[in-house]
Design a protein around this motif. Structure first.
Motif, PDB file in Angstrom:
ATOM      1  N   VAL A 107     -29.481   9.160 -82.202  1.00  0.00           N
ATOM      2  CA  VAL A 107     -28.286   9.651 -82.895  1.00  0.00           C
ATOM      3  C   VAL A 107     -28.297   9.076 -84.305  1.00  0.00           C
ATOM      4  O   VAL A 107     -28.310   7.858 -84.476  1.00  0.00           O
ATOM      5  CB  VAL A 107     -27.010   9.205 -82.145  1.00  0.00           C
ATOM      6  CG1 VAL A 107     -25.759   9.716 -82.848  1.00  0.00           C
ATOM      7  CG2 VAL A 107     -27.065   9.684 -80.701  1.00  0.00           C
ATOM      8  N   VAL A 164     -29.468  14.205 -70.950  1.00  0.00           N
ATOM      9  CA  VAL A 164     -29.629  12.776 -71.259  1.00  0.00           C
ATOM     10  C   VAL A 164     -29.462  11.961 -69.979  1.00  0.00           C
ATOM     11  O   VAL A 164     -30.272  11.081 -69.676  1.00  0.00           O
ATOM     12  CB  VAL A 164     -28.618  12.308 -72.323  1.00  0.00           C
ATOM     13  CG1 VAL A 164     -28.674  10.798 -72.508  1.00  0.00           C
ATOM     14  CG2 VAL A 164     -28.875  13.016 -73.653  1.00  0.00           C
ATOM     15  N   PHE A 220     -22.296  12.417 -78.772  1.00  0.00           N
ATOM     16  CA  PHE A 220     -22.282  10.949 -78.778  1.00  0.00           C
ATOM     17  C   PHE A 220     -20.938  10.430 -78.293  1.00  0.00           C
ATOM     18  O   PHE A 220     -20.882   9.471 -77.512  1.00  0.00           O
ATOM     19  CB  PHE A 220     -22.598  10.432 -80.187  1.00  0.00           C
ATOM     20  CG  PHE A 220     -22.814   8.940 -80.267  1.00  0.00           C
ATOM     21  CD1 PHE A 220     -21.982   8.147 -81.052  1.00  0.00           C
ATOM     22  CD2 PHE A 220     -23.849   8.326 -79.573  1.00  0.00           C
ATOM     23  CE1 PHE A 220     -22.178   6.764 -81.142  1.00  0.00           C
ATOM     24  CE2 PHE A 220     -24.049   6.943 -79.651  1.00  0.00           C
ATOM     25  CZ  PHE A 220     -23.214   6.169 -80.434  1.00  0.00           C
ATOM     26  N   LEU A 258     -32.386  10.061 -76.512  1.00  0.00           N
ATOM     27  CA  LEU A 258     -31.518  10.590 -77.562  1.00  0.00           C
ATOM     28  C   LEU A 258     -31.473   9.605 -78.723  1.00  0.00           C
ATOM     29  O   LEU A 258     -31.183   8.421 -78.522  1.00  0.00           O
ATOM     30  CB  LEU A 258     -30.111  10.817 -77.002  1.00  0.00           C
ATOM     31  CG  LEU A 258     -29.054  11.306 -78.010  1.00  0.00           C
ATOM     32  CD1 LEU A 258     -29.407  12.711 -78.507  1.00  0.00           C
ATOM     33  CD2 LEU A 258     -27.673  11.293 -77.373  1.00  0.00           C
ATOM     34  N   SER A 262     -27.958   2.773 -72.606  1.00  0.00           N
ATOM     35  CA  SER A 262     -28.539   3.628 -71.583  1.00  0.00           C
ATOM     36  C   SER A 262     -27.389   4.342 -70.882  1.00  0.00           C
ATOM     37  O   SER A 262     -26.323   3.753 -70.679  1.00  0.00           O
ATOM     38  CB  SER A 262     -29.377   2.836 -70.578  1.00  0.00           C
ATOM     39  OG  SER A 262     -28.632   1.769 -70.029  1.00  0.00           O
ATOM     40  N   ARG A 305     -25.661  16.642 -72.638  1.00  0.00           N
ATOM     41  CA  ARG A 305     -25.266  15.359 -72.064  1.00  0.00           C
ATOM     42  C   ARG A 305     -25.905  15.180 -70.678  1.00  0.00           C
ATOM     43  O   ARG A 305     -26.437  14.112 -70.353  1.00  0.00           O
ATOM     44  CB  ARG A 305     -23.739  15.256 -71.951  1.00  0.00           C
ATOM     45  CG  ARG A 305     -23.253  13.874 -71.527  1.00  0.00           C
ATOM     46  CD  ARG A 305     -21.731  13.850 -71.393  1.00  0.00           C
ATOM     47  NE  ARG A 305     -21.268  14.515 -70.182  1.00  0.00           N
ATOM     48  CZ  ARG A 305     -20.958  13.891 -69.039  1.00  0.00           C
ATOM     49  NH1 ARG A 305     -21.067  12.579 -68.963  1.00  0.00           N
ATOM     50  NH2 ARG A 305     -20.559  14.571 -67.997  1.00  0.00           N
ATOM     51  N   LYS A 309     -32.074   6.992 -72.361  1.00  0.00           N
ATOM     52  CA  LYS A 309     -31.921   5.909 -73.324  1.00  0.00           C
ATOM     53  C   LYS A 309     -31.482   6.491 -74.664  1.00  0.00           C
ATOM     54  O   LYS A 309     -31.977   7.534 -75.095  1.00  0.00           O
ATOM     55  CB  LYS A 309     -33.252   5.154 -73.481  1.00  0.00           C
ATOM     56  CG  LYS A 309     -33.693   4.485 -72.167  1.00  0.00           C
ATOM     57  CD  LYS A 309     -35.130   4.020 -72.188  1.00  0.00           C
ATOM     58  CE  LYS A 309     -35.307   2.711 -72.927  1.00  0.00           C
ATOM     59  NZ  LYS A 309     -36.657   2.127 -72.667  1.00  0.00           N
ATOM     60  N   ILE A 310     -30.572   5.788 -75.309  1.00  0.00           N
ATOM     61  CA  ILE A 310     -29.954   6.260 -76.541  1.00  0.00           C
ATOM     62  C   ILE A 310     -30.100   5.189 -77.611  1.00  0.00           C
ATOM     63  O   ILE A 310     -29.877   4.009 -77.339  1.00  0.00           O
ATOM     64  CB  ILE A 310     -28.449   6.524 -76.304  1.00  0.00           C
ATOM     65  CG1 ILE A 310     -28.248   7.560 -75.186  1.00  0.00           C
ATOM     66  CG2 ILE A 310     -27.777   6.981 -77.591  1.00  0.00           C
ATOM     67  CD1 ILE A 310     -26.817   7.632 -74.671  1.00  0.00           C
ATOM     68  N   CYS A 326     -28.648   0.076 -79.121  1.00  0.00           N
ATOM     69  CA  CYS A 326     -29.266   0.712 -77.951  1.00  0.00           C
ATOM     70  C   CYS A 326     -28.289   0.791 -76.789  1.00  0.00           C
ATOM     71  O   CYS A 326     -27.552  -0.169 -76.535  1.00  0.00           O
ATOM     72  CB  CYS A 326     -30.472  -0.100 -77.474  1.00  0.00           C
ATOM     73  SG  CYS A 326     -31.784  -0.241 -78.690  1.00  0.00           S
ATOM     74  N   ALA A 380     -37.438   5.575 -76.466  1.00  0.00           N
ATOM     75  CA  ALA A 380     -36.507   6.402 -75.698  1.00  0.00           C
ATOM     76  C   ALA A 380     -37.196   7.399 -74.771  1.00  0.00           C
ATOM     77  O   ALA A 380     -36.549   7.989 -73.906  1.00  0.00           O
ATOM     78  CB  ALA A 380     -35.579   7.155 -76.649  1.00  0.00           C
ATOM     79  N   TYR A 418     -28.618   4.550 -81.498  1.00  0.00           N
ATOM     80  CA  TYR A 418     -27.835   4.975 -82.653  1.00  0.00           C
ATOM     81  C   TYR A 418     -28.408   4.264 -83.873  1.00  0.00           C
ATOM     82  O   TYR A 418     -28.526   3.029 -83.885  1.00  0.00           O
ATOM     83  CB  TYR A 418     -26.336   4.649 -82.505  1.00  0.00           C
ATOM     84  CG  TYR A 418     -25.631   4.979 -83.800  1.00  0.00           C
ATOM     85  CD1 TYR A 418     -25.384   4.007 -84.768  1.00  0.00           C
ATOM     86  CD2 TYR A 418     -25.322   6.305 -84.114  1.00  0.00           C
ATOM     87  CE1 TYR A 418     -24.829   4.333 -85.993  1.00  0.00           C
ATOM     88  CE2 TYR A 418     -24.763   6.638 -85.344  1.00  0.00           C
ATOM     89  CZ  TYR A 418     -24.531   5.643 -86.283  1.00  0.00           C
ATOM     90  OH  TYR A 418     -23.999   5.982 -87.513  1.00  0.00           O
TER      91      TYR A 418
END
Lengths: 244, 244, 244, 244
Positions: free
Chosen positions: C100, C92, C110, C98, C187, C89, C192-193, C185, C222, C195
C-alpha cells in the motif's frame, strides 16, 4: 490503588557535584528534582539512592521495599558493582517496575535486561526535540497533548540497538535531522520496564510539567500488582497421560 | 539467494556418548542428525562443533565464517566459557542468525540475549505434543501442515519466562494439560533468533520430516543479508541547528 | 524462489492524465514507473491495472493470477466499487500480498483491512523527508543504507490512525517538525501487507533507487509461499474426550 | 480512578428465551449474570442492552454515556443493523473500550475492527478447557492464578483468523487436542479491545469467579482516560521549511 507505590530514585549524582554548570540546573541532584516530580502524585512515596552510597543504596532490604525503581546514570555505569546489578535485575524479574531515563540506556542493568548493546547516535548541541505520541491509548500518555516540545536537549538517533519495543509510545524528532524511539515499553519476567529518552543533565528537562506527568504515569503503569504466582521446573501431569 | 548459507551446528554431545539409550536415538550425535536435516537444502553448507573441542569450536574464525548458528545443549550449559558466550553473543548482534533448540533455552547464550531466566515447567514422560501453527504467513512454516504431531516428547509448560516474542509461530499442546509458546522469533542487534522447542534427546524428534522442514526454513529466515551499515556515537547534524 | 512472482500494480491514473505538472513527473502514469522499478528484479513479472478499466482491472481471474498487488490511489478512492474492494480483500486474506503506497492509506481496501480511519496529518509543501531504518534485520531493508533522503515530499504526520504495526521498519523525519511511521508490516489472514509512505504524485520519488529497492524487497517479502492449509468450523476431537 | 466506569453490556438474548436448557443456565439472560460479575467492582456502573431493543439499545446517547462496551452474540450477528455497527465502531475508535466475548468473534463489529474473517475451529462437546496465563505482567490477569480451569466449554481451535494480538494474555488447552489464543488485546484508534474466549451459553462459565475477575480487570484496562487530543488533516509546519 489501595496502598501507596513505593518508588526508589537511583541517580549517579557525580556531575551535579563536579560540574558547576550542571549544579546550576540541578542544585540538589537530578534525583531531588525527580522526587519533586513524583511527589506530585499523592499515591507515591519516594526515596532516593546514589552511586556513592554503600552498595549504591541498592541493598536487598531497599529493593524489597521498592515497587518501582527509577534509574538515571551517565558517565560511571562501570562503577556499579556487577553483583548489585544482578541483584537489581533479579528484583525486576520478580516484579519490581523499572523506569530507565536518558543515558541510563548504557547502564549495565538495562543492557543486561535487553541483551543488546543499547547503542545509538548522539550529539550534545542542545537542539530542539519534539516527542510525538504514537500510541494514544497507552496509560503512559494520559493527560498530555499530541507532543511534548523540549527547546534544548541532547540528540539521540536511530538505530537504537534495543529489542523491538512491546509497545512504542513516543517517537522523537530532532532539529538536526534524526528520529528516535523515545518511549518504549518492555516486560521481563514479572517486571515492567519503560525506557524514556529525555533528560540530558545540562538542560532543565526534568522541570517540564509534561515530562513530569509522563514519569508519574510510567511509575503507575510499572507498579506491580497481585500477579499470578508462577511455578517452574518439574511438575506432575494435570491430565492422565501414557508415559513413554 | 546467490551464495550458500553457512551453518554451524553446535551440540553439547555428552549424553549421546555417556548414555546408551540416547546413543540409540542419535548414534553419531544430535548434531549429525541435524546436519542431515539441513543437508536436504542444497543452498546450505553445514559444519559442526561440540562442547569438548578447543574453545568449544567457536573460535573467531569459525564464527566469522558462520551465517547461522544452531545450538543444542542440555546438562552442561555451565561448562561453556563465559568469554566464548560473549564472543558468540556479539556475533549475533553483528548479524549471525541463531536457532535455539529445546533445552538450549537455558544456555548462557540464550539467557544473555533474552535478559530473563528463560525458566519453564517440564516433565519428561514422553507424552504427545502437538505444535499448532498460529502464524500461517511466517516463512518458517512454509511447506508444513496446520500442526506437527510428535507422539513422544518432553513437556515444556507456561509460563515460559522469556520476553514476548516479536512473532509467535507455534503453540504446543501437551497430553498432560499444558501449553507452550514453542516457536518464537526475536531480533537482537542485526541478528535474528528463532527458539524452537522440540528435541528431547530421548525421542527421535529430529528424524521427523516436518521438524526438519521447520529447521531448514528457520535457517533461511535467520540468514543475514546485506543489511544497512549502522553507525553509532557522536555524529554531526544533518540539518542546520542552533546549538545551545 | 522457483517461479517468478506475479505482481499487479494498481494505479488510480487520473491526475497524471488531468494535471500537466503531474504528467511531467510520470508521463506514462505512476504505474509505468513502478513497473520499471519492479522490472529490475528478474524474478518478477509485472502487469498493471487502473481505476477506469472494467472492474478496475481487478477481475477474479486477474486476482487469481496475482501473487502481490501494489496499490496507489489518491483522489478517487470512493470510485472503487465496494464489491471489488471486498473481492480484493478476500484475496489478501487468502494469501495475496499487498503493498500500500502513500495516499492509498485512505483506500477502501486498506481501511477495511486495518479497521481504523487510517487518518493522519499532512502538508503538501514539498519539504525534505528522511526515512530512518528502525529494524535493520528486516528483509525489506536489504541493500539500502541507514536512511533514505528525499529532497521533496508531502509530509505525513502522527498520529497515524492505524493498528500498531507487527513490524515497524521505517520512521520518517520531516523538515517541518513531524515524524511518521512510514514503513509498517501487517498480516491479515494468509496475506502479508506492507504500508510504505513515500510517493506524492508531484515529486519524482518513484525514480529514487533506494525507494525502488525497498519496493522490490517488499514484493519479495509479501509474496505468498506454500502455506499451511487452514481448516475452520466444526472439527472432530483429535484426542478422546468426555462429552458433557 | 475518580469517577465510576460506565459499562454497557450488550447481549443477543435470544437463546436464553428460546431454549430451555440455556434458560436453566442463564435464567435472566447472559447479560444479567455479566452484570452481577461486573457489579462486584464498586467503581463500575452497569447498564444492559439487547438485540431486540430499538436500535439494539445502541443509540448515540447510550454510546456517548458508555466507557466500556461488553459484547456477547452468537446466532444472530446478521440482525445487528449495519449502521448501528458502524456507529459503535466509530465510538470505539473515539475511545470507548470494548470487551468481545466468545462467539462474538463473529460479530460484524469485531470483524470490522479486525479486518479479517475471525474464523476458527470449534466443537461443542462440553470438554475441559484450561486457560494458561502467558503474560503475567498484564493488568488483565491481576488476582488470578497460573491458569483457569473450566470443566466444560465449547472448544475453539487455531488457526484463529485474527491479526496478531498486540498483547497475548491467555492461551487455552482443550481436552480434544487443540490450543487457542484465548485472551488477546488490541487497540483501534483511541479505543482498547480485549477478546476473551470463554462463554458458551450451554455452560455456567460466567459464574466462575476467576472468569469474573478477568472481565472486571479487562473493563478497568479498557476504560478510556484523558487521552491526547489528536488532530488530523492539513496542518501548518512547526518548523521553518523551504516549500518546493
Amino acid at each position: 490503588m489501595g496502598s501507596p507505590i513505593n518508588v526508589l530514585i537511583w541517580n549517579e549524582y557525580r556531575q551535579e557535584r563536579e560540574e558547576e554548570r550542571i549544579a546550576k540546573v540541578y542544585p540538589n541532584g537530578i534525583h531531588a528534582q525527580l522526587a519533586n516530580l513524583l511527589g506530585e502524585d499523592g499515591d507515591v512515596t519516594v526515596r532516593t539512592a546514589t552511586l556513592d552510597e554503600p552498595e549504591h543504596g541498592l541493598t536487598d532490604d531497599a529493593l524489597a521495599a521498592t515497587d518501582v525503581l527509577v534509574w538515571w546514570g551517565h558517565m560511571h555505569h562501570d562503577e556499579v558493582a556487577d553483583e548489585v546489578v544482578e541483584r537489581v535485575r533479579r528484583r525486576v524479574l520478580d516484579g519490581m517496575g523499572l523506569i530507565v531515563l536518558h543515558s541510563a540506556h548504557f547502564s549495565k542493568l538495562f543492557k543486561a535486561l535487553m541483551g543488546t548493546t543499547c547503542n545509538l547516535k548522539w550529539r550534545a548541541d542542545g537542539e530542539k526535540e519534539r516527542l510525538w505520541v504514537v500510541d494514544p491509548t497507552h496509560p503512559i500518555v494520559e493527560g498530555i497533548g499530541e507532543y511534548i516540545e523540549l527547546p534544548e536537549e541532547e540528540m539521540y538517533g536511530e538505530h537504537f540497538d534495543v529489542p523491538a519495543p512491546e509497545a512504542l509510545v513516543f517517537v522523537s524528532w530532532f532539529a538536526g535531522g534524526e528520529v528516535f524511539r523515545s518511549g518504549a515499553c518492555y516486560s521481563r519476567g514479572a517486571g515492567k520496564i519503560f525506557y524514556f529518552r529525555p533528560g540530558h543533565e545540562r538542560h532543565p528537562t526534568y522541570y517540564d510539567p509534561a515530562i513530569g506527568r509522563v514519569i508519574r504515569n510510567a511509575v503507575r503503569w510499572a507498579a506491580p500488582v497481585a500477579r499470578p504466582q508462577r511455578t517452574f521446573d518439574l511438575v506432575p501431569a494435570l491430565e492422565p497421560i501414557e508415559a513413554r
